[in-house]
Design a protein around this motif. Structure first.
Motif, PDB file in Angstrom:
ATOM      1  N   MET A   1      66.161 -66.655   6.673  1.00  0.00           N
ATOM      2  CA  MET A   1      64.875 -66.179   6.153  1.00  0.00           C
ATOM      3  C   MET A   1      63.856 -66.141   7.286  1.00  0.00           C
ATOM      4  SD  MET A   1      62.697 -67.644   2.933  1.00  0.00           S
ATOM      5  CE  MET A   1      62.175 -69.107   3.823  1.00  0.00           C
ATOM      6  N   PRO A   2      64.000 -65.231   8.225  1.00  0.00           N
ATOM      7  CA  PRO A   2      63.067 -65.168   9.362  1.00  0.00           C
ATOM      8  C   PRO A   2      61.640 -64.869   8.921  1.00  0.00           C
ATOM      9  CG  PRO A   2      65.049 -63.858   9.765  1.00  0.00           C
ATOM     10  CD  PRO A   2      65.065 -64.241   8.335  1.00  0.00           C
ATOM     11  N   LEU A   3      60.704 -65.551   9.546  1.00  0.00           N
ATOM     12  CA  LEU A   3      59.284 -65.285   9.359  1.00  0.00           C
ATOM     13  C   LEU A   3      58.783 -64.699  10.666  1.00  0.00           C
ATOM     14  CD1 LEU A   3      57.088 -65.700   7.189  1.00  0.00           C
ATOM     15  CD2 LEU A   3      56.498 -67.838   8.340  1.00  0.00           C
ATOM     16  N   ILE A   4      58.331 -63.446  10.637  1.00  0.00           N
ATOM     17  CA  ILE A   4      58.032 -62.705  11.853  1.00  0.00           C
ATOM     18  C   ILE A   4      56.546 -62.367  11.903  1.00  0.00           C
ATOM     19  CG2 ILE A   4      58.596 -60.646  13.201  1.00  0.00           C
ATOM     20  CD1 ILE A   4      61.215 -60.551  11.484  1.00  0.00           C
ATOM     21  N   LYS A   5      55.907 -62.688  12.993  1.00  0.00           N
ATOM     22  CA  LYS A   5      54.492 -62.384  13.155  1.00  0.00           C
ATOM     23  C   LYS A   5      54.306 -60.894  13.404  1.00  0.00           C
ATOM     24  CE  LYS A   5      50.314 -63.688  15.707  1.00  0.00           C
ATOM     25  NZ  LYS A   5      49.529 -63.811  14.458  1.00  0.00           N
ATOM     26  N   ILE A   6      53.346 -60.305  12.720  1.00  0.00           N
ATOM     27  CA  ILE A   6      53.034 -58.888  12.885  1.00  0.00           C
ATOM     28  C   ILE A   6      52.115 -58.738  14.093  1.00  0.00           C
ATOM     29  CG2 ILE A   6      52.002 -56.859  11.799  1.00  0.00           C
ATOM     30  CD1 ILE A   6      52.533 -58.297   9.083  1.00  0.00           C
ATOM     31  N   ASP A   7      52.551 -57.967  15.073  1.00  0.00           N
ATOM     32  CA  ASP A   7      51.736 -57.732  16.260  1.00  0.00           C
ATOM     33  C   ASP A   7      50.570 -56.817  15.885  1.00  0.00           C
ATOM     34  OD1 ASP A   7      50.936 -55.984  18.655  1.00  0.00           O
ATOM     35  OD2 ASP A   7      52.108 -57.574  19.612  1.00  0.00           O
ATOM     36  N   PRO A   8      49.319 -57.268  16.027  1.00  0.00           N
ATOM     37  CA  PRO A   8      48.178 -56.456  15.555  1.00  0.00           C
ATOM     38  C   PRO A   8      48.044 -55.127  16.288  1.00  0.00           C
ATOM     39  CG  PRO A   8      47.409 -58.380  16.794  1.00  0.00           C
ATOM     40  CD  PRO A   8      48.871 -58.565  16.566  1.00  0.00           C
ATOM     41  N   ASP A   9      48.324 -55.106  17.599  1.00  0.00           N
ATOM     42  CA  ASP A   9      48.233 -53.844  18.334  1.00  0.00           C
ATOM     43  C   ASP A   9      49.324 -52.871  17.899  1.00  0.00           C
ATOM     44  OD1 ASP A   9      46.049 -54.766  19.787  1.00  0.00           O
ATOM     45  OD2 ASP A   9      47.325 -55.632  21.361  1.00  0.00           O
ATOM     46  N   GLU A  83      48.494 -62.467   5.695  1.00  0.00           N
ATOM     47  CA  GLU A  83      48.057 -61.245   6.366  1.00  0.00           C
ATOM     48  C   GLU A  83      48.803 -60.984   7.675  1.00  0.00           C
ATOM     49  OE1 GLU A  83      45.792 -58.831   5.582  1.00  0.00           O
ATOM     50  OE2 GLU A  83      45.821 -59.724   3.586  1.00  0.00           O
ATOM     51  N   ASP A  84      49.343 -62.041   8.277  1.00  0.00           N
ATOM     52  CA  ASP A  84      49.831 -61.920   9.649  1.00  0.00           C
ATOM     53  C   ASP A  84      51.338 -61.983   9.803  1.00  0.00           C
ATOM     54  OD1 ASP A  84      47.167 -61.820  10.498  1.00  0.00           O
ATOM     55  OD2 ASP A  84      47.049 -64.010  10.563  1.00  0.00           O
ATOM     56  N   PHE A  85      52.063 -62.247   8.711  1.00  0.00           N
ATOM     57  CA  PHE A  85      53.496 -62.442   8.838  1.00  0.00           C
ATOM     58  C   PHE A  85      54.253 -61.613   7.813  1.00  0.00           C
ATOM     59  CE2 PHE A  85      51.744 -66.198  10.810  1.00  0.00           C
ATOM     60  CZ  PHE A  85      52.590 -66.424  11.886  1.00  0.00           C
ATOM     61  N   ILE A  86      55.485 -61.271   8.191  1.00  0.00           N
ATOM     62  CA  ILE A  86      56.405 -60.630   7.267  1.00  0.00           C
ATOM     63  C   ILE A  86      57.647 -61.514   7.182  1.00  0.00           C
ATOM     64  CG2 ILE A  86      57.430 -59.183   9.103  1.00  0.00           C
ATOM     65  CD1 ILE A  86      57.779 -56.993   7.030  1.00  0.00           C
ATOM     66  N   ARG A  87      58.121 -61.717   5.975  1.00  0.00           N
ATOM     67  CA  ARG A  87      59.321 -62.522   5.749  1.00  0.00           C
ATOM     68  C   ARG A  87      60.457 -61.595   5.362  1.00  0.00           C
ATOM     69  NH1 ARG A  87      59.029 -66.605   0.932  1.00  0.00           N
ATOM     70  NH2 ARG A  87      59.725 -64.788  -0.229  1.00  0.00           N
ATOM     71  N   ILE A  88      61.649 -61.859   5.899  1.00  0.00           N
ATOM     72  CA  ILE A  88      62.805 -61.030   5.576  1.00  0.00           C
ATOM     73  C   ILE A  88      63.926 -61.939   5.078  1.00  0.00           C
ATOM     74  CG2 ILE A  88      64.460 -59.329   6.394  1.00  0.00           C
ATOM     75  CD1 ILE A  88      62.473 -58.458   8.474  1.00  0.00           C
TER      76      ILE A  88
END
Length: 314
Positions: A1-9, A83-88
């Motif tokens: 269950m990776p938690l991945i930070k969304i790069d704002p740029d 707001e900043d992460f996506i979970r897969i």
């Protein structure tokens, strides 16, 4: 269950381009190494989730896996985590056994089809596909085209920082767009990518290890089922052989009787008819098949080379 930070740029760049895309059910990111394919795929997934779609994420990058283990391809279900992460959440992985597709294109395509069969035909479901940077040969082009052609109602996003990579557009069927490398994308050398794989393997093998002897069937990707003794000695029918010492430290894929991938193991010791394996897989009684990879690692899970397969002399 990776938690991945969304790069704002990367997200801002992706969001600014999505409005130019046709409305399709699948998006495929292709391009060279380290041009931002994964950052784009994660950002696009986040954007689609915010738009109210259900998103499935397919990771076909063997060398820099995002949601699965190194040497595998995977399908996952994406969701926002703040707001900043996506979970897969992982739906299924398929074992390939190498850190590049080179020489294994037919195998990867066949297992890619298995993952693709799990994607429902639903107007509210979007598929985002992240691929590897393997692009600079005619075989690579054919392999990527095979993936693209298999996905219905798709848009191919070619992300390129080199003129030669843009030639791939000529091989890309259907709708496509070309993007420049994403903000912040930078070329990483082989050692950095290798260390990332080693880190993932060390983390995977770090807890709850089980040791067991295996005298069950081996399946090495180019060949049908062979017993361990046959696999290590004559292979007369196929004129190939494997040295026992090259099996020490080998990463293997563990599968049940239905061919479902259960997890990874590592060869500790080789005897005439048995392998001693270590694995975090708890339900070892379900293991019926072992697939050999090409990757060998030492006791600290640092890569020590690849499995060598020799052609026997006539």
């Amino acid at each position: 269950m990776p938690l991945i930070k969304i790069d704002p740029d990367a997200y801002s760049y992706t969001e600014s381009r999505v409005k130019d895309f046709p409305n399709v059910t699948a998006y495929i990111a292709i391009g060279g190494v380290d041009v931002g394919k994964t950052s784009f795929a994660i950002s696009l997934s986040a954007y689609l989730l915010k738009m109210g779609y259900n998103v499935l994420f397919m990771d076909l990058d063997l060398g820099q896996s995002t949601i699965g283990l190194p040497t595998t391809i995977s399908l996952g279900r994406a969701s926002l985590d703040g707001e900043d992460f996506i979970r897969i959440d992982l739906v299924m992985s398929e074992f390939i056994g190498n850190n590049t597709p080179d020489g294994l294109e037919p195998l990867i395509l066949s297992r890619f089809y298995k993952l693709l069969s799990l994607v429902p035909e639903d107007d509210n479901v979007k598929l985002v596909v992240d691929t590897c940077g393997y692009i600079n040969s005619p075989r690579a082009l054919g392999y990527k085209r095979g993936i693209i052609e298999s996905i219905p109602d798709r848009l191919t996003i070619v992300i390129s920082d080199r003129p030669w990579a843009k030639r791939f557009v000529d091989y890309t069927p259907g709708k496509r767009v070309i993007l420049e490398p994403l903000p912040g994308a930078k070329r990483r050398d082989f050692q950095v990518r290798k260390e990332r794989r080693e880190s993932l393997l060390k983390e995977y093998f770090s807890t709850n290890l089980t040791l067991f002897y295996a005298s069950i069937y081996l399946f090495y990707f180019p060949y049908p089922l062979l017993s361990l003794k046959e696999c290590l000695t004559d292979m007369l029918k196929y004129k190939w052989t494997i040295r026992e010492e090259d099996l020490n430290g080998l990463i293997v894929g563990l599968k049940d009787r239905d061919g479902r991938f259960l997890g990874l193991g590592r060869v500790i010791e080789v005897t005439e008819n048995n392998l001693l394996l270590e694995t975090p897989v708890n339900f070892i009684r379900e293991i019926r098949f072992i697939e050999l990879s090409k990757i060998r690692v030492d006791g600290q899970y640092k890569e020590t080379g690849k499995l060598l397969i020799f052609q026997k002399e006539e």
